[in-house]
Design an enzyme around this catalytic site. Structure first.
Site, short mmCIF file in Angstrom:
data_model
loop_
_atom_site.label_atom_id
_atom_site.label_comp_id
_atom_site.label_asym_id
_atom_site.label_seq_id
_atom_site.Cartn_x
_atom_site.Cartn_y
_atom_site.Cartn_z
N ASN A 45 4.72 -2.92 -2.63
CA ASN A 45 4.18 -3.96 -2.20
C ASN A 45 4.71 -5.36 -2.86
OD1 ASN A 45 2.95 -2.78 -4.57
ND2 ASN A 45 1.90 -3.78 -4.31
N GLU A 47 4.13 -8.76 -3.31
CA GLU A 47 3.39 -10.35 -3.45
C GLU A 47 3.58 -11.62 -2.74
OE1 GLU A 47 0.77 -9.52 -6.40
OE2 GLU A 47 -0.34 -7.49 -5.15
N CYS A 56 2.40 -5.06 2.28
CA CYS A 56 2.35 -4.14 1.55
C CYS A 56 3.35 -3.29 1.54
CB CYS A 56 1.34 -3.16 2.77
SG CYS A 56 -0.02 -4.08 2.40
N GLU A 58 4.81 -0.15 2.66
CA GLU A 58 4.84 0.81 3.43
C GLU A 58 5.86 -0.68 4.62
OE1 GLU A 58 1.98 0.70 2.45
OE2 GLU A 58 0.29 2.18 2.95
N CYS A 89 -3.74 0.97 4.90
CA CYS A 89 -4.19 0.27 4.47
C CYS A 89 -4.50 0.03 6.35
CB CYS A 89 -4.36 -1.22 4.32
SG CYS A 89 -2.58 -2.15 5.21
N CYS A 92 -1.16 -0.49 7.78
CA CYS A 92 0.01 0.31 7.77
C CYS A 92 -0.03 1.42 8.10
CB CYS A 92 0.14 0.08 5.99
SG CYS A 92 0.68 -1.25 5.70
N1 THU Z 1 -1.40 -1.95 -0.53
C1 THU Z 1 0.64 -1.53 -0.43
O1 THU Z 1 0.96 -2.13 -0.90
N2 THU Z 1 -0.28 -0.31 0.68
C2 THU Z 1 -1.61 -0.19 1.10
O2 THU Z 1 -1.51 0.74 2.65
C3 THU Z 1 -2.49 -1.16 0.84
C4 THU Z 1 -2.19 -1.51 0.07
C5 THU Z 1 -1.22 -3.37 -1.89
C6 THU Z 1 -1.26 -4.94 -0.96
C7 THU Z 1 -1.09 -5.20 -2.60
O3 THU Z 1 0.13 -6.42 -3.07
C8 THU Z 1 -2.01 -4.50 -3.47
O4 THU Z 1 -1.75 -3.37 -2.31
C9 THU Z 1 -3.88 -4.98 -3.58
O5 THU Z 1 -4.35 -4.78 -2.22
#
Ligand code: THU
Length: 138
Positions: A45, A47, A56, A58, A89, A92
């Site tokens: 991820n 941010e 994310c 993915e 999520c 994703c």
């Molecule tokens: N996150 C992902 O990278 N993939 C997911 O499928 C769920 C959430 C990350 C996004 C964010 O940086 C952190 O998790 C908290 O939500």
């Protein structure tokens, strides 16, 4: 399993954690997929100060897959900062679906599942074809 087993994917996803940029959530995520040719691609991820723009794991993984020649995903594994299995999520799941087949398998906290199990009745490329072929009702 198409080949190779789950352990290389778990290790690759865990290694990807080292690249995560998660200064806001403090929730690093690592993702790994095996492609049809047996290669493994990873993502983390990334941010953003504008929180909603966060990528994310993915997301970056799918980009890496395309940059490495593309291909469909045969297996997928995602981990949190503790190395525990993490469910993708909703958004994703849709990203994964684009590059999946009916046989694509996802490691989940409740065991291995198919893409269809984690995103039933998904909208996808075929729906666009169908829409294009369907005349408007009015
Ligand atoms: N996150 C992902 O990278 N993939 C997911 O499928 C769920 C959430 C990350 C996004 C964010 O940086 C952190 O998790 C908290 O939500």
């Amino acid at each position: 399993m198409s080949d190779g087993g789950w352990e290389p994917l778990r290790l690759a996803a865990t290694a990807a954690l080292a690249h995560a940029y998660a200064p806001y959530s403090h929730f690093p995520v690592g993702a790994a997929a095996r492609l049809e040719d047996g290669s493994i691609v990873t993502g983390c991820n990334v941010e953003n100060a504008s929180y909603g723009l966060t990528l994310c794991a993915e997301c970056t993984m799918v980009g890496a897959a395309r940059m490495n020649g593309g291909g469909l995903i045969t297996e997928f594994y995602c981990v949190d900062g503790q190395g525990a299995i993490l469910m993708p999520c909703g958004r994703c799941r849709q990203l994964l679906f684009e590059f999946s087949t009916a046989g694509t398998r996802i490691m989940t906290s409740s065991g291995v599942k198919t893409m269809d199990q984690v995103l039933p009745d998904a909208f996808g490329p075929r729906d666009l074809d169908r829409t294009a072929a369907t005349p408007p009702k009015e």
